[in-house]
Design a protein around this motif. Structure first.
Motif, PDB file in Angstrom:
ATOM      1  N   GLN A  35       0.910  -1.232  -0.055  1.00  0.00           N
ATOM      2  CA  GLN A  35       0.104  -0.019   0.044  1.00  0.00           C
ATOM      3  C   GLN A  35       0.908   1.216   0.092  1.00  0.00           C
ATOM      4  N   ASN A  36       1.898   1.290  -0.902  1.00  0.00           N
ATOM      5  CA  ASN A  36       2.619   2.406  -0.882  1.00  0.00           C
ATOM      6  C   ASN A  36       1.912   3.759  -1.625  1.00  0.00           C
ATOM      7  N   PHE A  37       1.990   4.809  -1.043  1.00  0.00           N
ATOM      8  CA  PHE A  37       1.059   5.946  -1.371  1.00  0.00           C
ATOM      9  C   PHE A  37       1.393   6.502  -2.795  1.00  0.00           C
ATOM     10  N   VAL A  38       2.700   6.320  -3.270  1.00  0.00           N
ATOM     11  CA  VAL A  38       3.141   6.858  -4.560  1.00  0.00           C
ATOM     12  C   VAL A  38       2.597   5.819  -5.526  1.00  0.00           C
ATOM     13  N   ILE A  39       2.662   4.532  -5.282  1.00  0.00           N
ATOM     14  CA  ILE A  39       2.080   3.594  -6.175  1.00  0.00           C
ATOM     15  C   ILE A  39       0.626   3.592  -6.190  1.00  0.00           C
ATOM     16  N   GLY A  40       0.106   3.781  -5.127  1.00  0.00           N
ATOM     17  CA  GLY A  40      -1.458   4.129  -4.985  1.00  0.00           C
ATOM     18  C   GLY A  40      -2.021   5.351  -5.970  1.00  0.00           C
ATOM     19  N   LEU A  41      -0.965   6.317  -6.148  1.00  0.00           N
ATOM     20  CA  LEU A  41      -1.491   7.351  -7.065  1.00  0.00           C
ATOM     21  C   LEU A  41      -1.953   6.922  -8.451  1.00  0.00           C
ATOM     22  N   PHE A  42      -1.122   5.894  -8.980  1.00  0.00           N
ATOM     23  CA  PHE A  42      -1.219   5.298 -10.349  1.00  0.00           C
ATOM     24  C   PHE A  42      -1.963   4.072 -10.565  1.00  0.00           C
ATOM     25  N   SER A  43      -2.079   3.161  -9.466  1.00  0.00           N
ATOM     26  CA  SER A  43      -2.732   1.861  -9.397  1.00  0.00           C
ATOM     27  C   SER A  43      -4.042   1.807  -8.814  1.00  0.00           C
ATOM     28  N   VAL A  44      -4.569   0.658  -9.010  1.00  0.00           N
ATOM     29  CA  VAL A  44      -6.068   0.420  -8.172  1.00  0.00           C
ATOM     30  C   VAL A  44      -5.772   0.314  -6.676  1.00  0.00           C
ATOM     31  N   VAL A  45      -6.318   1.528  -6.006  1.00  0.00           N
ATOM     32  CA  VAL A  45      -6.486   1.309  -4.642  1.00  0.00           C
ATOM     33  C   VAL A  45      -7.545   0.347  -3.697  1.00  0.00           C
ATOM     34  N   ASN A  46      -8.938   0.666  -4.547  1.00  0.00           N
ATOM     35  CA  ASN A  46      -9.813  -0.226  -4.086  1.00  0.00           C
ATOM     36  C   ASN A  46     -10.523  -0.727  -5.502  1.00  0.00           C
ATOM     37  N   ASN A  47     -11.388  -1.469  -5.279  1.00  0.00           N
ATOM     38  CA  ASN A  47     -11.952  -2.201  -6.851  1.00  0.00           C
ATOM     39  C   ASN A  47     -13.438  -1.340  -7.085  1.00  0.00           C
ATOM     40  N   SER A  48     -13.325   0.120  -6.803  1.00  0.00           N
ATOM     41  CA  SER A  48     -14.185   1.124  -7.034  1.00  0.00           C
ATOM     42  C   SER A  48     -14.299   1.066  -8.764  1.00  0.00           C
ATOM     43  N   MET A  49     -15.326   1.813  -9.212  1.00  0.00           N
ATOM     44  CA  MET A  49     -15.394   1.901 -10.647  1.00  0.00           C
ATOM     45  C   MET A  49     -14.238   2.791 -11.107  1.00  0.00           C
ATOM     46  N   TRP A  50     -14.267   3.950 -10.131  1.00  0.00           N
ATOM     47  CA  TRP A  50     -13.321   5.113 -10.634  1.00  0.00           C
ATOM     48  C   TRP A  50     -11.906   4.552 -10.465  1.00  0.00           C
ATOM     49  N   GLU A  51     -11.270   3.727  -9.454  1.00  0.00           N
ATOM     50  CA  GLU A  51      -9.879   3.343  -9.526  1.00  0.00           C
ATOM     51  C   GLU A  51      -9.770   2.405 -10.472  1.00  0.00           C
ATOM     52  N   ASN A  52     -10.858   1.606 -10.992  1.00  0.00           N
ATOM     53  CA  ASN A  52     -10.466   0.694 -12.244  1.00  0.00           C
ATOM     54  C   ASN A  52     -10.199   1.371 -13.656  1.00  0.00           C
ATOM     55  N   LEU A  53     -10.631   2.705 -13.522  1.00  0.00           N
ATOM     56  CA  LEU A  53     -10.379   3.295 -14.775  1.00  0.00           C
ATOM     57  C   LEU A  53      -8.667   3.800 -14.920  1.00  0.00           C
ATOM     58  N   LYS A  54      -7.851   3.646 -13.582  1.00  0.00           N
ATOM     59  CA  LYS A  54      -6.685   3.786 -13.787  1.00  0.00           C
ATOM     60  C   LYS A  54      -5.858   2.923 -14.486  1.00  0.00           C
ATOM     61  N   VAL A  55      -6.382   1.487 -14.630  1.00  0.00           N
ATOM     62  CA  VAL A  55      -5.751   0.487 -15.282  1.00  0.00           C
ATOM     63  C   VAL A  55      -5.709   0.863 -16.886  1.00  0.00           C
ATOM     64  N   GLY A  56      -6.527   1.483 -17.356  1.00  0.00           N
ATOM     65  CA  GLY A  56      -6.442   1.874 -18.892  1.00  0.00           C
ATOM     66  C   GLY A  56      -5.538   3.538 -18.984  1.00  0.00           C
ATOM     67  N   PHE A  57      -5.860   4.424 -18.048  1.00  0.00           N
ATOM     68  CA  PHE A  57      -5.533   5.755 -18.162  1.00  0.00           C
ATOM     69  C   PHE A  57      -4.005   5.622 -18.006  1.00  0.00           C
ATOM     70  N   PHE A  58      -3.361   5.215 -16.982  1.00  0.00           N
ATOM     71  CA  PHE A  58      -2.013   5.619 -16.927  1.00  0.00           C
ATOM     72  C   PHE A  58      -1.004   4.711 -17.688  1.00  0.00           C
ATOM     73  N   PRO A  59      -1.634   3.554 -18.190  1.00  0.00           N
ATOM     74  CA  PRO A  59      -0.865   2.703 -19.301  1.00  0.00           C
ATOM     75  C   PRO A  59      -0.562   3.849 -20.513  1.00  0.00           C
ATOM     76  N   ILE A  60      -1.879   4.157 -21.005  1.00  0.00           N
ATOM     77  CA  ILE A  60      -1.887   5.216 -21.955  1.00  0.00           C
ATOM     78  C   ILE A  60      -1.104   6.262 -21.785  1.00  0.00           C
ATOM     79  N   ILE A  61      -1.006   6.945 -20.876  1.00  0.00           N
ATOM     80  CA  ILE A  61      -0.340   8.007 -20.568  1.00  0.00           C
ATOM     81  C   ILE A  61       1.281   7.883 -20.654  1.00  0.00           C
TER      82      ILE A  61
END
Length: 180
Positions: A35-61
């Motif tokens: 549960q590293n804070f910096v990793i949490g900024l880019f990765s899924v922190v919980n399985n909410s709909m919002w957090e799951n959008l990170k798995v698409g957004f940050f790899p594209i960026i």
């Protein structure tokens, strides 16, 4: 200077496995890395709909940074292509999230991963199509660049301080499905 379609196609094809590998890694990185804070900024922190959008957004960026440096900004409509890719992927990820949440898809982990592979592939195809448009929309490209920056800041802000809303609440069913 315009790049050849074959070069753009190669870059978008390379992006598919990159998006898949990084996206699937980001899905579990936060819990795996204590549960590293910096990793949490880019990765899924919980399985909410919002957090799951990170798995698409940050790899594209991340891939876009490398791709743009290689193309040296000579690909017309680059940021427009990437912004549309982000929007398209976010819509498809949201739909897949809701299909799992409401038991409309079989709950096997493999189906979730296969669906993610299909979404990454379709998103890269869309990006390629926009990159190969013969017209240059410079103002739209600038707005798209600003859109991507604002989205990044919003992801960071809502990771640190998520609103009290169903979009940010974890689904218990998805928590159970995504466990190994």
């Amino acid at each position: 200077m315009k790049h050849k379609k074959s070069e753009l196609l190669l870059w978008e094809a390379i992006g598919i496995p990159f998006l898949i590998m990084v996206g699937l890694t980001l899905e579990f990185a936060y819990k795996t890395l204590n549960q590293n804070f910096v990793i949490g900024l880019f990765s899924v922190v919980n399985n909410s709909m919002w957090e799951n959008l990170k798995v698409g957004f940050f790899p594209i960026i991340l891939f876009s940074l490398v791709e743009n440096l290689s193309l040296k900004e000579s690909a017309d409509n680059f940021f427009t292509a990437k912004a549309l890719e982000v929007i398209f992927m976010s819509i498809l990820l949201s739909i897949s999230y809701l299909l799992f949440k409401y038991n409309l898809i079989n709950s096997l982990i493999i189906n979730h991963n296969i669906l993610f592979v299909v979404i990454c592939t379709l998103s890269q195809i869309l990006s390629f199509r926009v990159l190969t448009i013969n017209k240059n929309y410079s103002y739209l490209n600038l707005l798209s660049f600003l859109f991507l920056i604002i989205c990044t800041l919003i992801f960071f802000a809502f990771t640190i301080n998520p609103p009290s809303n169903w979009l940010f609440e974890a689904s218990r069913r998805l928590n159970n499905i995504l466990k190994f």
